[in-house]
Design an enzyme around this catalytic site. Structure first.
Site, PDB file in Angstrom:
ATOM      1  N   ASN A  51       1.821 -14.541  -0.488  1.00  7.50           N
ATOM      2  CA  ASN A  51       2.626 -13.430  -1.009  1.00  7.50           C
ATOM      3  C   ASN A  51       3.371 -12.802   0.163  1.00  7.50           C
ATOM      4  OD1 ASN A  51       3.677 -11.099  -2.110  1.00  7.50           O
ATOM      5  ND2 ASN A  51       1.687 -10.077  -2.332  1.00  7.50           N
ATOM      6  N   LYS A  67       5.586 -10.508   0.082  1.00  7.66           N
ATOM      7  CA  LYS A  67       5.978  -9.099  -0.116  1.00  7.66           C
ATOM      8  C   LYS A  67       7.458  -8.928   0.254  1.00  7.66           C
ATOM      9  CE  LYS A  67       1.208  -7.969   0.636  1.00  7.66           C
ATOM     10  NZ  LYS A  67       0.213  -6.934   0.852  1.00  7.66           N
ATOM     11  N   HIS A 111       0.478  -6.748  -9.071  1.00  3.41           N
ATOM     12  CA  HIS A 111      -0.021  -6.547  -7.704  1.00  3.41           C
ATOM     13  C   HIS A 111      -0.299  -5.057  -7.488  1.00  3.41           C
ATOM     14  CE1 HIS A 111      -0.144  -6.287  -3.352  1.00  3.41           C
ATOM     15  NE2 HIS A 111      -0.472  -7.567  -3.380  1.00  3.41           N
ATOM     16  N   GLU A 123       0.318  -3.124  -5.147  1.00  2.20           N
ATOM     17  CA  GLU A 123       1.445  -2.333  -4.617  1.00  2.20           C
ATOM     18  C   GLU A 123       2.402  -1.947  -5.742  1.00  2.20           C
ATOM     19  OE1 GLU A 123       2.424  -5.070  -1.479  1.00  2.20           O
ATOM     20  OE2 GLU A 123       0.582  -4.498  -0.445  1.00  2.20           O
ATOM     21  N   GLU A 145      -8.120  -8.527  -5.828  1.00  2.00           N
ATOM     22  CA  GLU A 145      -7.670  -7.968  -4.557  1.00  2.00           C
ATOM     23  C   GLU A 145      -8.152  -6.524  -4.457  1.00  2.00           C
ATOM     24  OE1 GLU A 145      -4.066 -10.298  -2.953  1.00  2.00           O
ATOM     25  OE2 GLU A 145      -3.318  -8.682  -4.205  1.00  2.00           O
ATOM     26  N   GLY A 159      -3.964  -5.505   3.495  1.00  6.15           N
ATOM     27  CA  GLY A 159      -3.161  -5.101   4.652  1.00  6.15           C
ATOM     28  C   GLY A 159      -3.887  -4.165   5.595  1.00  6.15           C
ATOM     29  N   SER A 217      -6.586  -9.187   3.227  1.00  5.42           N
ATOM     30  CA  SER A 217      -6.853  -9.500   4.635  1.00  5.42           C
ATOM     31  C   SER A 217      -7.512 -10.875   4.839  1.00  5.42           C
ATOM     32  CB  SER A 217      -7.682  -8.391   5.290  1.00  5.42           C
ATOM     33  OG  SER A 217      -6.951  -7.172   5.289  1.00  5.42           O
TER      34      SER A 217
END
Ligand code: PGA
Length: 225
Positions: free
Chosen positions: A6, A8, A84, A86, A150, A156, A186
């Site tokens: 991914n 991003k 996701h 985010e 996740e 991150g 991570s």
């Protein structure tokens, strides 16, 4: 094993082409990449499936800033990440919109990587199980859909879930939804082999470490062992 990168909001078309010139996925592991939308066309046809990072549910319409499943298919994209954290955190994605995006994508013929995971506050409040139950319940069952667990506190941040914590979450998710479950948060060359050796972990969704050819290749190789 499936290893998905991914990217991003990193790598425009030129950087995408440069990465793909240098990257040769190892045989024996399914590898796919999820570049930003403007780089999708540059990534298609370069030897591995390409997924978007988000997809709308409608075929077309007045939805400024969104991209439809048929538009992705037209440029050769095979699937999309949906939900996701985010998107949930910064762009108002809800369980209902995640469900709608998954359904629209699947109906159109795309694959889906649907993401679930608890925040640090939810974990500390003992809500991990109820959050995962709620999020997974919103996700349709389909042969072209895989899930990604996740934990938001591990994305991150350099904090990876221990293999034991990841295993517990994956086992719960698999009880609720009989599909492949990727781990994300991570994942690095140093921890990939141990995480991926857990029986309930069927692959990885890799953010930061997928941006560099050497580290992404090392994670893909770890999936082979
Ligand atoms: P990370 O991101 O590997 O950089 O933690 C994972 C993800 O957000 O998919």
């Amino acid at each position: 094993m499936l290893v998905a990168g991914n990217w991003k909001m990193f790598k425009g078309p030129a950087a995408t082409a440069e990465f793909l010139d240098a990257f040769d996925p190892p045989a024996g592991v399914d590898v796919l990449l999820c570049p930003p939308s403007v780089s999708l066309a540059a990534a298609v046809g370069r030897g591995m499936p390409i997924y978007a990072q988000n997809v709308h549910w409608a075929a077309e319409g007045a939805f400024t800033g969104e991209v439809s499943p048929s538009m992705l298919l037209e440029v050769g994209v095979e699937g999309s990440i949906v939900g996701h954290s985010e998107r949930r955190q910064y762009f108002g994605e809800t369980d209902d919109s995640v469900r709608a995006r998954c359904e629209g994508a699947l109906e159109a013929g795309l694959g889906v990587i649907a993401c679930v995971g608890e925040t640090e506050a939810e974990r500390e409040a003992g809500e991990t199980e109820s959050v995962l139950r709620r999020q997974v319940a919103a996700i349709p069952r389909h042969e072209r859909l895989v899930l990604a667990y996740e934990p938001v506190w591990a994305i991150g941040t350099g904090k990876t879930a221990t293999p034991e914590l990841a295993r517990q979450a994956h086992e719960l998710i698999k009880e609720l939804h009989d599909t492949r479950v990727l781990y994300g948060g991570s994942v690095k060359p140093e921890n990939a082999a141990e995480l991926l050796s857990q029986p309930a972990i069927d692959g990885a969704l890799v953010g930061g470490a997928s941006l560099v050819v050497e580290s992404f290749a090392a994670i893909c190789r770890a999936a082979l062992t």
